[in-house]
Design a protein around this motif. Structure first.
Motif, mmCIF file in Angstrom:
data_model
loop_
_atom_site.group_PDB
_atom_site.id
_atom_site.type_symbol
_atom_site.label_atom_id
_atom_site.label_comp_id
_atom_site.label_asym_id
_atom_site.label_seq_id
_atom_site.Cartn_x
_atom_site.Cartn_y
_atom_site.Cartn_z
ATOM 1 N N LYS B 305 0.786 -1.324 -0.010
ATOM 2 C CA LYS B 305 -0.033 0.086 -0.128
ATOM 3 C C LYS B 305 1.015 1.391 0.002
ATOM 4 O O LYS B 305 0.718 2.019 -0.666
ATOM 5 C CB LYS B 305 -1.026 0.117 1.326
ATOM 6 C CG LYS B 305 -1.621 1.306 1.373
ATOM 7 C CD LYS B 305 -2.655 1.353 2.669
ATOM 8 C CE LYS B 305 -3.001 2.706 2.901
ATOM 9 N NZ LYS B 305 -4.328 2.657 3.480
ATOM 10 N N ALA B 309 0.928 4.196 -2.821
ATOM 11 C CA ALA B 309 0.511 5.538 -2.673
ATOM 12 C C ALA B 309 1.200 6.508 -3.574
ATOM 13 O O ALA B 309 0.466 7.647 -3.683
ATOM 14 C CB ALA B 309 0.208 5.628 -1.306
ATOM 15 N N ASN B 336 -5.200 -3.360 -10.624
ATOM 16 C CA ASN B 336 -6.658 -4.083 -10.832
ATOM 17 C C ASN B 336 -7.238 -4.326 -9.555
ATOM 18 O O ASN B 336 -8.527 -4.468 -9.534
ATOM 19 C CB ASN B 336 -6.758 -5.087 -11.744
ATOM 20 C CG ASN B 336 -7.937 -5.696 -12.615
ATOM 21 O OD1 ASN B 336 -8.607 -4.688 -13.025
ATOM 22 N ND2 ASN B 336 -8.159 -6.871 -12.500
ATOM 23 N N GLN B 337 -6.465 -5.152 -8.812
ATOM 24 C CA GLN B 337 -7.226 -5.742 -7.641
ATOM 25 C C GLN B 337 -7.073 -5.241 -6.215
ATOM 26 O O GLN B 337 -7.696 -5.637 -5.483
ATOM 27 C CB GLN B 337 -7.065 -7.305 -7.473
ATOM 28 C CG GLN B 337 -7.355 -7.778 -8.799
ATOM 29 C CD GLN B 337 -7.576 -9.293 -8.698
ATOM 30 O OE1 GLN B 337 -6.794 -10.021 -7.798
ATOM 31 N NE2 GLN B 337 -8.437 -10.000 -9.454
ATOM 32 N N TYR B 338 -6.125 -4.395 -6.156
ATOM 33 C CA TYR B 338 -5.706 -3.692 -4.765
ATOM 34 C C TYR B 338 -5.739 -1.996 -4.623
ATOM 35 O O TYR B 338 -6.059 -1.791 -3.737
ATOM 36 C CB TYR B 338 -4.333 -4.124 -4.331
ATOM 37 C CG TYR B 338 -4.362 -5.624 -3.987
ATOM 38 C CD1 TYR B 338 -4.627 -6.030 -2.941
ATOM 39 C CD2 TYR B 338 -3.786 -6.386 -5.131
ATOM 40 C CE1 TYR B 338 -4.537 -7.601 -2.575
ATOM 41 C CE2 TYR B 338 -3.567 -8.114 -4.788
ATOM 42 C CZ TYR B 338 -3.845 -8.331 -3.546
ATOM 43 O OH TYR B 338 -3.898 -9.687 -3.357
ATOM 44 N N ASP B 340 -7.302 0.484 -5.881
ATOM 45 C CA ASP B 340 -8.634 1.329 -5.207
ATOM 46 C C ASP B 340 -8.780 1.150 -3.748
ATOM 47 O O ASP B 340 -9.293 2.073 -2.958
ATOM 48 C CB ASP B 340 -9.745 0.872 -6.022
ATOM 49 C CG ASP B 340 -10.541 2.187 -6.364
ATOM 50 O OD1 ASP B 340 -10.416 2.893 -7.225
ATOM 51 O OD2 ASP B 340 -11.657 2.362 -5.505
ATOM 52 N N THR B 341 -8.527 -0.123 -3.294
ATOM 53 C CA THR B 341 -8.788 -0.183 -2.082
ATOM 54 C C THR B 341 -7.721 0.224 -0.789
ATOM 55 O O THR B 341 -7.933 0.670 0.069
ATOM 56 C CB THR B 341 -8.870 -1.889 -1.727
ATOM 57 O OG1 THR B 341 -9.955 -2.267 -2.580
ATOM 58 C CG2 THR B 341 -9.158 -2.313 -0.346
ATOM 59 N N PHE B 342 -6.594 0.022 -1.647
ATOM 60 C CA PHE B 342 -5.369 0.464 -0.762
ATOM 61 C C PHE B 342 -5.461 2.207 -0.624
ATOM 62 O O PHE B 342 -5.400 2.491 0.623
ATOM 63 C CB PHE B 342 -3.931 0.421 -1.630
ATOM 64 C CG PHE B 342 -3.213 -1.013 -1.300
ATOM 65 C CD1 PHE B 342 -3.457 -1.943 -0.510
ATOM 66 C CD2 PHE B 342 -2.463 -1.425 -2.457
ATOM 67 C CE1 PHE B 342 -3.049 -3.182 -0.426
ATOM 68 C CE2 PHE B 342 -1.665 -2.679 -2.376
ATOM 69 C CZ PHE B 342 -2.055 -3.439 -1.325
ATOM 70 N N GLY B 344 -7.719 4.326 -2.747
ATOM 71 C CA GLY B 344 -8.537 5.226 -3.491
ATOM 72 C C GLY B 344 -9.872 5.016 -2.700
ATOM 73 O O GLY B 344 -9.755 4.899 -1.377
ATOM 74 N N PRO B 345 -11.018 5.484 -3.432
ATOM 75 C CA PRO B 345 -10.947 6.080 -4.781
ATOM 76 C C PRO B 345 -10.406 7.401 -4.938
ATOM 77 O O PRO B 345 -10.567 8.335 -3.963
ATOM 78 C CB PRO B 345 -12.545 6.047 -5.128
ATOM 79 C CG PRO B 345 -13.311 6.212 -3.674
ATOM 80 C CD PRO B 345 -12.260 5.687 -2.509
ATOM 81 N N ALA B 364 -12.252 1.171 -15.924
ATOM 82 C CA ALA B 364 -11.409 1.894 -14.682
ATOM 83 C C ALA B 364 -12.368 3.111 -14.337
ATOM 84 O O ALA B 364 -11.338 3.949 -13.872
ATOM 85 C CB ALA B 364 -10.245 2.426 -15.442
ATOM 86 N N ALA B 365 -13.471 3.305 -14.180
ATOM 87 C CA ALA B 365 -14.133 4.064 -13.767
ATOM 88 C C ALA B 365 -13.897 4.666 -12.358
ATOM 89 O O ALA B 365 -13.762 5.827 -12.033
ATOM 90 C CB ALA B 365 -15.667 3.695 -13.577
ATOM 91 N N SER B 366 -13.505 3.603 -11.270
ATOM 92 C CA SER B 366 -13.014 4.095 -10.033
ATOM 93 C C SER B 366 -11.468 4.356 -9.877
ATOM 94 O O SER B 366 -11.287 5.385 -9.485
ATOM 95 C CB SER B 366 -13.547 3.088 -9.011
ATOM 96 O OG SER B 366 -13.331 3.727 -7.840
ATOM 97 N N THR B 367 -10.718 3.321 -10.417
ATOM 98 C CA THR B 367 -9.314 3.451 -10.237
ATOM 99 C C THR B 367 -8.540 4.610 -11.057
ATOM 100 O O THR B 367 -7.591 4.976 -10.728
ATOM 101 C CB THR B 367 -8.838 2.030 -10.449
ATOM 102 O OG1 THR B 367 -9.239 1.131 -9.498
ATOM 103 C CG2 THR B 367 -7.439 2.097 -10.104
#
Lengths: 334, 536
Positions: B305, B309, B336-338, B340-342, B344-345, B364-367
């Motif tokens: 993370k 960042a 792709n998998q981490y 946005d969670t680490f 984001g958004p 890729a709407a969120s990330t």
């Protein structure tokens, strides 16, 4: 050795039940107390296990993608192997749970030498899928058929199932296909562990025991129906007594029934503490039950740690002079 | 490959998939040259704040563990069981059906039964059963449980650093048990007692300070890019401008630093720069966020993370609208998998939209980060690039799906579409070795180091053999890939198992085929080898 221990243990269970009912007259224990206790352990055990899983966080969305992602409009997505919505994921799970999708992919590798050229070859290996499916569905049908012993009136689908299962009209009482197939399925699963060296190597007692136990249940059931021809009316009186919590033990029930029910009880008690919980776990597996859409929809980690990167300011402080010299823009002049 | 002398034929003949007589719990871990990676240097661990930095070797008897190491591991295990449902489920539900057994490249090439994913996980599970389950506590070994002793920890170190987290086994598992996840957890536990490898921890330390794994400082980074601009000019006659650390551009471009550093990644890097020039892209690169990859992923989720960042931090500082990412494998698992969670958004960014075609990248709407092959495929589809694929006619190309984009994303068609539009000769390797079933380069997840060459070549057998097959059948002489680790590790792999095949990124091939406005008649490709018909 692991297989041997398991076999001994299952035999011991059979003998205990035979002896217990025959010589020690413990038919009330084996017919009522044990099965009721087993059902309680089974239900409470499963609920606790699933709650335990549920208690753990799902920090990241980590599906294993098995096909083309959702991408540009003109690229066809493989929606069932790489779902990006909840409904697509539901279908992926249906395929996984009902048809063992992933196991269907199975291949087998062999290393060969063809005219001095090393060849790593892959062949389709659907046997495990086929026999696993055979075993699980036979077991399911058998369990559903048994509802006739626990419900009054018997639900409509049970006689239908009964009829279909015996549609070959062989023998009297009619042969259930599921009885045959479960034994075939279990035998295959057992034999591959015993015969194929690498599967024997990875097999624990915990792998042989449930197979032998369920085989014991199936064989005792088969004995009761086709050979012992036990008194089903009396048995139903007992089982309905269990369901209605007004237990009674009618006379004249064959000892084989007590063997059967002791083995079933053992299975129920063993279930929540064993690998058999894969039945519940498959629904919760994060690599299968989540859509591949973390780039599209934010996923929140409930314990997301508060960490910051090494800041740009600290970076520039570290390298400012070099950056200026190299003509790179800086925030603060030296 | 300094100390690795085994010939391919000898190695191949030595592979025996028959398990030993003794049960696996009775076979201790054997450290021999070539099957383990050097441990992390103490100063590296100190810098990133990891415990128990010391000089030690896995080959030593005494690993200099902290006195209470068992407690540390036990507490760490307990904590992770609460934090990761994946771990809890994967510890509980395996039925040892063995479907995963021969799916692992390391097992196929080594025959060591503990490289079967099922046993690799049992190394951890056996301790889990003893420490955290009733049945394991009571039944012990009969239930596959065992006490955590130093020998068990040694086994963990050996075999969790013999897993590249490629997830091929996970595809075949009926419960989706993911050995990558198990390996990550095991490595986090090993970190707690200071058992980790330098090839991972040093890049992490570098990345923290300089912004990239290789430790390239900003001025050196710019120099390297200038060299590449010179080389592009030599090949095309055109001088192109590469914005660095500049504010006010539309797009931030981030690629793995391996692309800037070493042959053959640099040719891919040149391809990116030429592409951006050809379409007049309004972009900048950054020296602060000069690493697409993330060796934190091979270390610990917090470190992953922290390194990740920088991407959003830099995008915010520079004021771009969205981020474009280069060709890299595990980088894209993270994005792709981490990501946005680490971190984001990222609300300060905008929905990615190609300034050239107007295509909105809805996936890729969120990330807000787009893969370069998604971007380039869209350009080609809209006929925005002038291409001369015949400039790649000296290559017969195949494509190696990198593990993470394949099984952690599903990026399968985009790279193929690009290759087929920039090359005339393209052949696939056998179906069981590509797409979601692709085989690892055997150097991913931080294991691409030279002292590990024996295991790398063993694990490289499935990929190498498939490559040899298309080399012999179709005359393939170029394997394209979309991963910087691949571009480093597949070169020795191909030399070993399929001699005569070169490795490249996809955008090297794009760069060759791309016709830039105002370029001179090209005589050579990006490697400065003569183009077809210009050999004389």
């Amino acid at each position: 050795m692991n297989a041997f221990y398991s076999l001994i243990f299952v035999f011991a269970l059979v003998l205990i039940a035979l002896f217990g009912v025959g010589a020690a007259h413990l038919s009330y224990f084996f017919g009522v107390i044990l099965p009721l206790a087993a059902v309680i352990v089974f239900i409470v055990g499963i609920v606790l296990k699933v709650l335990g899983w549920g208690k753990s966080a799902v920090p990241f969305r980590i599906p294993t993608t098995g096909g083309q992602q959702q991408s540009l409009d003109w690229i066809k997505q493989n929606k069932w192997d790489n779902p990006s919505t909840a409904s697509q994921t539901f279908i992926r799970m249906v395929f996984e749970v009902l048809f063992f999708r992933s196991l269907f992919r199975n291949t087998s590798v062999s290393l060969r030498n063809e005219d001095g050229v090393p060849v790593v070859a892959y062949s389709s290996a659907k046997w495990l899928w086929l026999f696993a499916l055979m075993f699980h569905y036979s077991f399911l049908i058998i369990v559903l058929r048994h509802l006739r012993l626990f419900m009054d009136p018997v639900p409509f689908f049970v006689p239908v199932l009964d009829f279909m299962d015996g549609i070959l009209q062989i023998g009297a009482p009619r042969l259930y296909m599921s009885d045959l197939l479960i034994v075939v399925g279990l035998s295959f699963l057992l034999l591959r562990r015993l015969v194929v060296p690498i599967f024997r190597y990875i097999s624990n007692a915990a792998d042989y025991f449930p197979l032998l136990l369920i085989l014991g249940i199936a064989l005792s059931g088969i004995y009761m129906r086709y050979f012992g021809k036990v008194d089903v009316i009396a048995i139903k009186e007992l089982t309905m007594g269990l369901v209605t919590l007004s237990p009674k033990v009618p006379a004249g029930i064959d000892a084989s029934f007590y063997v059967h029910i002791a083995l079933v009880s053992t299975l129920l008690i063993y279930f929540p503490f064993s690998k058999l919980m894969h039945m519940g776990g498959v629904f919760l597996s994060p690599t299968r039950n989540m859509p591949n859409n973390t780039r599209i929809v934010h996923h929140e980690n409930p314990w997301n740690p508060d960490v910051k990167p090494h800041s740009y300011e600290a970076y520039e402080d570290d390298f400012r002079e070099h950056m200026i010299e190299a003509g790179l823009p800086v925030e603060k002049q030296a | 490959m300094a100390d690795f002398k085994t010939k391919p034929d000898e190695l191949y003949k030595s592979i025996d998939h028959t398990p030993p007589k003794a049960g696996w719990m009775d076979v201790p871990a054997q450290f021999r040259p070539g099957n383990w990676c050097y441990p992390a240097k103490p100063e590296v661990l100190d810098y990133i704040g990891f415990p128990n930095g010391r000089k030690w070797s896995p080959a030593d008897e005494d690993w200099k563990l902290p006195e209470n190491w068992k407690d540390i591991i036990h507490q760490g295990f307990r904590e992770r069981l609460e934090k990761f449902r994946s771990l809890k489920i994967f510890m509980d539900v395996c039925v040892r059906c063995g479907a995963c057994a021969d799916k692992c490249h390391y097992f196929i090439g080594s025959g060591d039964p503990k490289n079967m994913p099922v046993l690799r996980a049992e190394l951890l599970r056996s301790v889990y059963r003893k420490d955290f389950t009733t049945a394991g506590k009571i039944l012990g070994k009969l239930n596959g449980a065992r006490v955590l002793e130093e020998d068990v920890l040694k086994e963990w170190f050996l075999y969790f650093y013999q897993c590249t987290e490629c997830r091929r086994c996970s595809l075949f598992c009926p419960y989706g048990i993911d050995t990558a996840e198990i390996t990550m957890m095991a490595r986090e536990l090993l970190n707690l007692v200071g058992c980790n490898i330098n090839w991972i921890q040093e890049p992490v330390a570098n990345c923290q300070r300089t912004g990239n794994h290789l430790g390239i400082q900003p001025h050196a980074f710019k120099d390297i890019v200038d060299f590449m601009v010179d080389d592009i000019e030599e090949v095309t006659g055109k001088r192109i401008h590469v914005p660095m650390n500049e504010k006010g551009h539309e797009i931030l471009f981030i690629t793995p630093s391996g692309d800037v550093f070493a042959d053959p990644g640099i040719y891919t890097f040149m391809g990116y720069l030429m592409l951006f020039d050809a379409i007049g892209l309004d972009y900048t690169m950054s020296t602060y966020a000069s690493e697409g990859g993330n060796f934190g992923l091979f270390t610990d989720n917090v470190v992953a993370k922290k390194l990740n960042a920088k991407m959003y931090a830099e995008a915010k500082r520079l004021g771009v609208k969205w981020i474009l990412g280069g060709e890299c494998g595990h980088m894209w698992r993270v994005i792709n998998q981490y990501m946005d969670t680490f971190n984001g958004p990222p609300d300060f960014l905008q929905m990615p939209k190609s300034p050239i075609t107007g295509t909105v990248f809805k996936n890729a709407a969120s990330t807000k980060m787009v893969h370069i092959t998604e971007f380039t495929a869209d350009l080609i589809k809209h006929r925005k690039l002038k291409l001369d694929p015949s400039r790649n006619d000296h290559f017969t190309v195949t494509f190696h799906d990198s593990c993470n984009p394949a099984r952690g994303m599903g990026l399968l068609e985009e790279p193929r579409y690009v290759i087929k539009n920039v090359c005339n000769n393209f052949y696939e390797m056998p179906a069981q070795t590509i797409r979601e079933q692709t085989f690892c380069c055997a150097g991913g997840a931080g294991l691409g180091t030279d002292e590990f060459m024996d295991m790398r070549m063993r694990g490289g057998l499935p990929r190498g053999n498939a490559l040899r097959y298309v080399r012999d059948k179709y005359g393939v002489n170029r394997m394209a890939c979309i991963c910087a680790i691949d571009r480093a590790t597949l070169v020795p792999l191909a030399d070993y198992w399929a001699n005569g095949v070169d490795i490249s990124g996809i955008h090297e091939l794009v760069g060759n085929a791309l016709i830039l406005d105002g370029e001179k008649e090209r005589e050579v490709d990006l490697r400065q080898e003569p183009l077809p018909g210009k050999e004389g």
